[in-house]
Design an enzyme around this catalytic site. Structure first.
Site, mmCIF file in Angstrom:
data_model
loop_
_atom_site.group_PDB
_atom_site.id
_atom_site.type_symbol
_atom_site.label_atom_id
_atom_site.label_comp_id
_atom_site.label_asym_id
_atom_site.label_seq_id
_atom_site.Cartn_x
_atom_site.Cartn_y
_atom_site.Cartn_z
ATOM 1 N N CYS A 99 0.835 -1.212 0.000
ATOM 2 C CA CYS A 99 0.000 0.000 0.000
ATOM 3 C C CYS A 99 0.866 1.257 0.000
ATOM 4 C CB CYS A 99 -0.918 -0.079 1.220
ATOM 5 S SG CYS A 99 -1.482 1.481 1.876
ATOM 6 N N CYS A 121 0.265 3.867 2.732
ATOM 7 C CA CYS A 121 0.761 3.400 4.040
ATOM 8 C C CYS A 121 2.248 3.716 4.182
ATOM 9 C CB CYS A 121 0.604 1.890 4.182
ATOM 10 S SG CYS A 121 -1.083 1.323 4.058
#
Lengths: 318, 106
Positions: free
Chosen positions: B30, B33
């Protein structure tokens, strides 16, 4: 007392970080204010058209950009700029962090694009609880579940195929009757048995109880309810520059208008990358624009200090 | 460094913690993230010695707690106090917002 900088750059992706590199290499005291680094590039698993690097993930490329800028002294803070005020000589930069006020002689706007919302009831309430704007981030959390992908973009088609690969039942919802130039990818979607395509269909409401459970759609005017655990919004992007007020001029797409010096209508305020009328939204192009904006800001600062703009790249022989 | 924990450590480190805990649910695939990573690290440094705790949990390797607490988007930041989740935010957040929440809970 405000913190003082020569240049403040709003945005920390390809354009902003390149501007930071160029500005700090001109010995300008440079600050990047960004909510997060990398912009849209970090959603790209592989970038294969950045010259000199055959293949790199968007995250790694953007981290390299940030480290490169920092290595020449640029500072990065993670905040959201909410207001820019022009004073006689400077710009005052206000962020959500009310404890700090920052001041700069020149500002470069490079905050890129914002994802488009659906603007339907339930969207805000269930964001993070089934409504998502990042299929590559969240797809692994929806394995074997039913999901709706909403939008007519390349990313919408790509997301539908990604979910199908994860054994999800996919409902691709688009309010038009075609996917424009993405015919090849749309053909792949149509062939995929896990994907059901709803054309000329609008999402009207998102239902749920703590998490998303279904959506109401209007298929060619006829109401239908589809059970889904996730709603992935892939409607493309918009430019959110309203918070800048009258400091900039905009075209009909809300892009910030700049001249060949990357200058906006306010002296000392420059812009680069996807927020401008630049047509192609590419890392390499935004990076180039960021470099131009930083050099233009440098020339502007030299001029107001009454100094010559040294270190030009070339000189025209008359 | 923000402490990296796993599903087994969740009870001891988060639920039984005597101080409020910020938990960053993330995964290596991700992008946002990873971009939030430096913010969490700075926050961790800023709060060293204070009455709060900051931990990260990689949901690619530890999906039990992510499932239990209905994490459906990452990054998700959850705040725990006295063993209970008291607030949560999804997506990239700015440091001052997270700090304000920690200060409120401390």
């Amino acid at each position: 007392m405000p913190e003082n900088y020569d240049v403040i750059i709003v945005g920390g992706a390809a354009a902003g970080l390149t501007a930071a590199l160029y500005a700090s290499r001109r010995n300008l005291k440079t600050l990047v204010i960004a909510k997060a680094l990398g912009g849209q590039a970090v959603l790209t698993p592989a970038i294969e058209n950045f010259p000199g690097i055959k293949k790199i993930s968007g995250i790694d490329l953007m981290m390299n950009f940030a480290e490169h800028a920092q290595s020449y002294g640029a500072k990065i803070v993670y905040e959201t700029v909410i207001k820019i005020e022009k004073t006689q000589e400077d710009f005052l930069i206000h962020t959500a962090n009310k404890n700090v006020l920052r001041k700069a002689r020149a500002v470069i706007l490079a905050f890129g694009l914002t994802p488009k919302n659906l603007n339907v009831p339930g969207e805000l309430e269930f964001t993070g609880k089934g409504v998502s704007y990042c299929a590559t981030c969240d797809a692994p959390l929806y394995k074997k579940k039913s999901v709706a992908v909403v939008g007519g973009t390349y990313e919408a088609l790509d997301a539908a195929l990604l979910f199908a690969k994860q054994d999800c039942d996919v409902f691709l919802v688009h309010d038009q009757d075609n996917f424009g130039v993405f015919k090849k990818l749309f053909a792949q979607v149509q062939e995929n048995k896990k994907i059901k395509v709803y054309l000329k269909t609008q999402v009207q409401k998102i239902h749920g109880h703590q998490v998303v459970t279904s959506i109401d759609v209007a298929v060619d005017g006829k109401a239908e309810n589809i059970s889904v655990a996730g709603v992935f919004v892939e409607k493309g992007h918009r430019i959110d520059s309203s918070w800048l007020g009258d400091l900039v001029a905009r075209d009909k797409t809300q892009s910030i208008m700049i001249n060949e010096e990357c200058a906006t209508k306010t002296p000392g305020l420059f812009a680069a990358g996807d927020v401008t009328q630049q047509r192609d939204k590419q890392v390499i192009i935004s990076a180039g624009a960021g470099a131009s904006a930083a050099l233009a800001a440098y020339r502007y600062l030299q001029k107001i200090k009454g100094k010559p703009a040294l270190l030009v790249d070339w000189q025209h022989e008359s | 460094m923000a402490q990296e924990i796993n599903d087994q450590q969740f009870e001891t480190e988060v639920l039984k913690s005597t101080v409020p805990v910020l938990v960053d649910f993330w995964a290596p695939w991700c992008g946002p993230c990873k971009m939030l990573g430096p913010v969490i690290e700075e926050l961790s440094q800023d709060n060293t010695g204070k009455n709060v705790k900051i931990v990260k949990i990689n949901i690619d390797e530890n999906n039990e707690m992510a499932g239990k607490y209905n994490v459906m988007s990452i990054p998700t930041i959850m705040f725990f106090k006295n063993g209970q989740p008291v607030d949560q935010m999804t997506g990239v957040q700015e440091k001052s917002v997270l700090q304000a929440k920690l200060d409120e809970l401390a």
